[in-house]
Motif scaffolding. Structure first.
Motif, PDB file in Angstrom:
ATOM      1  N   PHE A  51       4.238 -82.523  24.205  1.00  0.00           N
ATOM      2  CA  PHE A  51       4.682 -81.905  25.454  1.00  0.00           C
ATOM      3  C   PHE A  51       6.194 -82.050  25.605  1.00  0.00           C
ATOM      4  CE2 PHE A  51       5.947 -82.392  29.873  1.00  0.00           C
ATOM      5  CZ  PHE A  51       5.345 -81.318  30.510  1.00  0.00           C
ATOM      6  N   PHE A  52       6.710 -83.256  25.398  1.00  0.00           N
ATOM      7  CA  PHE A  52       8.153 -83.485  25.534  1.00  0.00           C
ATOM      8  C   PHE A  52       8.939 -82.720  24.477  1.00  0.00           C
ATOM      9  CE2 PHE A  52       6.891 -87.216  28.080  1.00  0.00           C
ATOM     10  CZ  PHE A  52       7.776 -87.078  29.141  1.00  0.00           C
ATOM     11  N   HIS A  53       8.415 -82.653  23.241  1.00  0.00           N
ATOM     12  CA  HIS A  53       9.089 -81.879  22.191  1.00  0.00           C
ATOM     13  C   HIS A  53       9.231 -80.415  22.609  1.00  0.00           C
ATOM     14  CE1 HIS A  53       9.384 -85.083  19.377  1.00  0.00           C
ATOM     15  NE2 HIS A  53       8.107 -85.133  19.048  1.00  0.00           N
ATOM     16  N   ILE A  54       8.147 -79.827  23.090  1.00  0.00           N
ATOM     17  CA  ILE A  54       8.157 -78.410  23.474  1.00  0.00           C
ATOM     18  C   ILE A  54       9.168 -78.158  24.583  1.00  0.00           C
ATOM     19  CG2 ILE A  54       6.800 -76.543  24.500  1.00  0.00           C
ATOM     20  CD1 ILE A  54       4.331 -77.754  23.105  1.00  0.00           C
ATOM     21  N   ILE A  86      12.858 -78.598  23.292  1.00  0.00           N
ATOM     22  CA  ILE A  86      13.302 -77.520  22.415  1.00  0.00           C
ATOM     23  C   ILE A  86      13.523 -76.227  23.190  1.00  0.00           C
ATOM     24  CG2 ILE A  86      12.551 -76.000  20.536  1.00  0.00           C
ATOM     25  CD1 ILE A  86      11.149 -78.436  19.305  1.00  0.00           C
ATOM     26  N   THR A  87      12.632 -75.930  24.132  1.00  0.00           N
ATOM     27  CA  THR A  87      12.653 -74.634  24.806  1.00  0.00           C
ATOM     28  C   THR A  87      13.616 -74.591  25.983  1.00  0.00           C
ATOM     29  OG1 THR A  87      10.329 -74.332  24.208  1.00  0.00           O
ATOM     30  CG2 THR A  87      11.222 -72.874  25.908  1.00  0.00           C
ATOM     31  N   ALA A  88      13.538 -75.579  26.866  1.00  0.00           N
ATOM     32  CA  ALA A  88      14.312 -75.547  28.119  1.00  0.00           C
ATOM     33  C   ALA A  88      15.705 -76.089  27.883  1.00  0.00           C
ATOM     34  CB  ALA A  88      13.594 -76.348  29.203  1.00  0.00           C
ATOM     35  N   GLY A  89      16.584 -75.256  27.370  1.00  0.00           N
ATOM     36  CA  GLY A  89      17.941 -75.689  27.066  1.00  0.00           C
ATOM     37  C   GLY A  89      18.969 -75.044  27.966  1.00  0.00           C
ATOM     38  N   THR A  90      20.095 -74.672  27.353  1.00  0.00           N
ATOM     39  CA  THR A  90      21.209 -74.118  28.113  1.00  0.00           C
ATOM     40  C   THR A  90      20.875 -72.771  28.736  1.00  0.00           C
ATOM     41  OG1 THR A  90      22.078 -73.136  26.067  1.00  0.00           O
ATOM     42  CG2 THR A  90      22.921 -75.307  26.698  1.00  0.00           C
ATOM     43  N   GLY A  91      19.823 -72.095  28.256  1.00  0.00           N
ATOM     44  CA  GLY A  91      19.445 -70.804  28.818  1.00  0.00           C
ATOM     45  C   GLY A  91      19.073 -70.876  30.286  1.00  0.00           C
ATOM     46  N   ILE A  92      18.733 -72.067  30.749  1.00  0.00           N
ATOM     47  CA  ILE A  92      18.333 -72.232  32.144  1.00  0.00           C
ATOM     48  C   ILE A  92      19.490 -71.919  33.094  1.00  0.00           C
ATOM     49  CG2 ILE A  92      18.939 -74.673  32.397  1.00  0.00           C
ATOM     50  CD1 ILE A  92      16.289 -75.072  33.843  1.00  0.00           C
ATOM     51  N   LEU A  93      20.727 -72.083  32.627  1.00  0.00           N
ATOM     52  CA  LEU A  93      21.889 -71.896  33.488  1.00  0.00           C
ATOM     53  C   LEU A  93      22.184 -70.425  33.782  1.00  0.00           C
ATOM     54  CD1 LEU A  93      24.328 -74.553  31.972  1.00  0.00           C
ATOM     55  CD2 LEU A  93      22.762 -74.803  33.899  1.00  0.00           C
ATOM     56  N   GLN A  94      21.630 -69.505  32.987  1.00  0.00           N
ATOM     57  CA  GLN A  94      21.901 -68.091  33.219  1.00  0.00           C
ATOM     58  C   GLN A  94      20.767 -67.383  33.952  1.00  0.00           C
ATOM     59  OE1 GLN A  94      20.163 -65.459  31.363  1.00  0.00           O
ATOM     60  NE2 GLN A  94      18.804 -67.040  30.582  1.00  0.00           N
ATOM     61  N   LEU A 129       0.439 -76.868  24.887  1.00  0.00           N
ATOM     62  CA  LEU A 129       1.411 -75.772  24.960  1.00  0.00           C
ATOM     63  C   LEU A 129       1.363 -75.088  26.314  1.00  0.00           C
ATOM     64  CD1 LEU A 129       3.508 -73.918  23.620  1.00  0.00           C
ATOM     65  CD2 LEU A 129       1.602 -72.535  22.759  1.00  0.00           C
ATOM     66  N   ALA A 130       0.156 -74.888  26.837  1.00  0.00           N
ATOM     67  CA  ALA A 130       0.015 -74.233  28.139  1.00  0.00           C
ATOM     68  C   ALA A 130       0.663 -75.073  29.247  1.00  0.00           C
ATOM     69  CB  ALA A 130      -1.459 -74.001  28.453  1.00  0.00           C
ATOM     70  N   LEU A 131       0.435 -76.385  29.231  1.00  0.00           N
ATOM     71  CA  LEU A 131       1.024 -77.257  30.247  1.00  0.00           C
ATOM     72  C   LEU A 131       2.542 -77.291  30.130  1.00  0.00           C
ATOM     73  CD1 LEU A 131      -1.474 -80.275  30.165  1.00  0.00           C
ATOM     74  CD2 LEU A 131      -1.209 -78.587  31.992  1.00  0.00           C
ATOM     75  N   ALA A 132       3.053 -77.390  28.896  1.00  0.00           N
ATOM     76  CA  ALA A 132       4.506 -77.432  28.701  1.00  0.00           C
ATOM     77  C   ALA A 132       5.156 -76.123  29.138  1.00  0.00           C
ATOM     78  CB  ALA A 132       4.826 -77.717  27.235  1.00  0.00           C
ATOM     79  N   THR A 133       4.527 -74.998  28.788  1.00  0.00           N
ATOM     80  CA  THR A 133       5.078 -73.688  29.163  1.00  0.00           C
ATOM     81  C   THR A 133       5.049 -73.506  30.675  1.00  0.00           C
ATOM     82  OG1 THR A 133       4.279 -72.770  27.056  1.00  0.00           O
ATOM     83  CG2 THR A 133       4.923 -71.212  28.774  1.00  0.00           C
ATOM     84  N   ALA A 134       3.969 -73.957  31.319  1.00  0.00           N
ATOM     85  CA  ALA A 134       3.880 -73.867  32.778  1.00  0.00           C
ATOM     86  C   ALA A 134       4.966 -74.719  33.435  1.00  0.00           C
ATOM     87  CB  ALA A 134       2.503 -74.315  33.249  1.00  0.00           C
ATOM     88  N   PHE A 135       5.216 -75.901  32.900  1.00  0.00           N
ATOM     89  CA  PHE A 135       6.271 -76.759  33.452  1.00  0.00           C
ATOM     90  C   PHE A 135       7.638 -76.112  33.290  1.00  0.00           C
ATOM     91  CE2 PHE A 135       9.475 -80.121  32.809  1.00  0.00           C
ATOM     92  CZ  PHE A 135       9.385 -80.763  34.030  1.00  0.00           C
ATOM     93  N   ILE A 136       7.882 -75.541  32.114  1.00  0.00           N
ATOM     94  CA  ILE A 136       9.157 -74.859  31.871  1.00  0.00           C
ATOM     95  C   ILE A 136       9.331 -73.686  32.837  1.00  0.00           C
ATOM     96  CG2 ILE A 136      10.453 -73.466  30.194  1.00  0.00           C
ATOM     97  CD1 ILE A 136       9.028 -75.211  28.011  1.00  0.00           C
ATOM     98  N   ALA A 137       8.272 -72.909  33.022  1.00  0.00           N
ATOM     99  CA  ALA A 137       8.337 -71.780  33.955  1.00  0.00           C
ATOM    100  C   ALA A 137       8.638 -72.265  35.369  1.00  0.00           C
ATOM    101  CB  ALA A 137       7.028 -70.999  33.923  1.00  0.00           C
ATOM    102  N   PHE A 138       8.059 -73.404  35.747  1.00  0.00           N
ATOM    103  CA  PHE A 138       8.280 -73.949  37.094  1.00  0.00           C
ATOM    104  C   PHE A 138       9.744 -74.322  37.312  1.00  0.00           C
ATOM    105  CE2 PHE A 138       8.629 -77.834  39.716  1.00  0.00           C
ATOM    106  CZ  PHE A 138       8.261 -77.284  40.941  1.00  0.00           C
ATOM    107  N   ILE A 139      10.346 -75.061  36.368  1.00  0.00           N
ATOM    108  CA  ILE A 139      11.746 -75.457  36.563  1.00  0.00           C
ATOM    109  C   ILE A 139      12.671 -74.246  36.442  1.00  0.00           C
ATOM    110  CG2 ILE A 139      11.339 -77.831  35.828  1.00  0.00           C
ATOM    111  CD1 ILE A 139      12.574 -77.186  33.137  1.00  0.00           C
TER     112      ILE A 139
END
Length: 430
Positions: free
Chosen positions: A46-49, A52-60, A259-269
């Motif tokens: 979960f932490f790896h996903i 890796i995914t939620a990086g600098t792209g969040i700022l745009q 993967l579903a939980l990690a993606t949902a968390f990323i979508a939330f933030i």
């Protein structure tokens, strides 16, 4: 689709075909593999996903909503659904043959489209990951130089800090043998992202009381909708590392849920940052959103968090690339059984890091070149190729419903749109 859940999870010695094979039950294979080498839990994955995914792209993301309007929030949900789906089908493709597991993304493409398909996909995949790592190192160096502006270290310049960042990444890379070894980096990388999100949300909401006239917003901008969706989709790219992460799990059967939980968390933030940023600053919001926030120590901390994140994510991305390359070169130091093989691994990773560092330091317009080619590579390997492989490998084993064909077609269409828009934007910045 569910029939693939009973297939073997891998971990046995590799045969000449490049597949992991066994006639034992899946649970037995997993148990034997876990004895041979350390495996990670679902929490680690979960932490790896997320890292890796939620990086600098969040700022745009607030700027993406400025482009597309409030409907951009739905684009974030759509992109999350696409990311989770392509991540799931990519892992299913690893097990498309009963009793075997392919080792990597490249072998999935070879199984679907032959050696030439594998060669093309391998070039696109490795370029995308190595290019991202290179950009992360450049970004870290520039940010460190900016953070130290006005201090005694101000005269050292960004080139020096790019070199320092390269050395830091190299130290981690040569010490890590498996994805499992860099788990602590993923934890801290995720925490830095969460801290950045909290700072953005806190500063944005606090700034509301000082904004007497609310900037205008819009519900939807049809003309800019494709560009908005494309920029949001790029923020969910990361599935190139999923085969390695799934293989590193103690219980690979938990991959889909993790993967579903990690993606949902990323979508939330992502939604938190996008909605607060666009809600407070409207069509006046800037990219990155930190430029719209009130200056102060909190912004300095946020920039430091982003810098820490890119440095922490870089070794995770590169470890997956190097593991596959070492398997292809028969440098199997991951077993830890041979000092010579371990030495070869260190030399190989050192040489690759030297190439990345020298390119980042001395190639003119490195970031712009990587952005152009990365738009092509990321669009194809993240969206188009996984769907094409899935349909190709499973069309003779099961019937696809009209709805599933439509969903796959939509994903390919989004991928091609991202390719066109991403390339056009990158060329316009030259």
């Amino acid at each position: 689709m569910n029939s693939q859940q009973s297939l073997l999870t891998g971990g046995e010695p590799r045969g000449n075909s490049g597949y992991l094979t066994s006639s034992s039950p899946a649970d037995d294979v997993t148990e034997v593999a876990s004895v041979a080498q350390p495996k990670g839990s679902a929490t680690e994955t979960f932490f790896h996903i997320v890292c890796i995914t939620a990086g600098t792209g969040i700022l745009q993301l607030p700027y993406a909503l400025k482009q597309g309007g409030w409907v951009g929030a739905l684009y974030i949900i759509l992109a999350a659904a696409i990311s989770a789906y392509t991540g799931n089908i990519l892992i299913k493709c690893l097990y498309h043959k009963q009793g075997t597991r392919l080792r990597s993304y490249s072998e999935v493409v070879e199984a679907a489209f032959g050696r030439y398909g594998r060669a093309i996909a391998r070039v696109l995949k490795d370029f995308n990951l190595l290019g991202v790592a290179g950009i992360f190192i450049v970004l870290a160096g520039i940010n460190i130089n900016a953070l130290l502006s006005g201090t005694v270290a101000d005269s050292l310049g960004p080139q020096f800090w790019i070199a320092v960042s390269s050395v830091l990444v190299w130290l981690v890379i040569v010490m890590a043998r498996e994805i499992h070894d860099v788990f602590i980096l993923s934890v801290f990388g995720t925490l830095t992202t969460v801290a950045t999100v909290l700072i953005i949300v806190w500063l944005g909401i606090s700034d509301l009381e000082y904004i007497h006239v609310r900037p205008p917003t819009k519900l939807v901008d049809i003309g800019m909708a494709p560009m908005s969706l494309a920029s949001i989709c790029f923020s969910f790219g990361g599935n190139l590392n999923w085969p390695d992460l799934e293989a590193s799990m103690q219980s690979p059967k938990r991959w889909n849920r993790t993967l579903a939980l990690a993606t949902a968390f990323i979508a939330f933030i992502y939604l938190c940052v996008a909605l607060v940023g666009y809600g407070v600053y409207g069509d006046l919001v800037k990219s990155p959103v930190l430029l719209s926030l009130p200056p102060g120590i909190a912004i300095v901390v946020a920039n430091a968090m982003i810098t820490a994140h890119v440095l922490l994510a870089c070794p995770i991305i590169l470890t997956a690339v190097f593991i596959e390359a070492e398997n292809d070169l028969n440098i199997t130091s991951t077993t830890g059984s041979s000092t010579r093989e371990r030495l070869y691994s260190i030399l190989f990773r050192t040489a690759m890091m030297l190439v990345i560092a020298m390119t980042a330091l001395f190639v003119s317009d490195f970031s712009k070149i990587v952005t152009i080619l990365g738009a092509v590579a990321a669009s194809m390997v993240v969206f188009v190729i996984p769907v094409a492989c899935y349909v190709r490998l499973f069309q003779g084993q099961r019937e696809f419903s009209v709805l599933e064909y439509a969903w796959c077609t939509l994903i390919v269409g989004v991928g091609l749109m991202c390719l066109f828009i991403g390339t056009s934007q990158a060329l316009a910045k030259l």
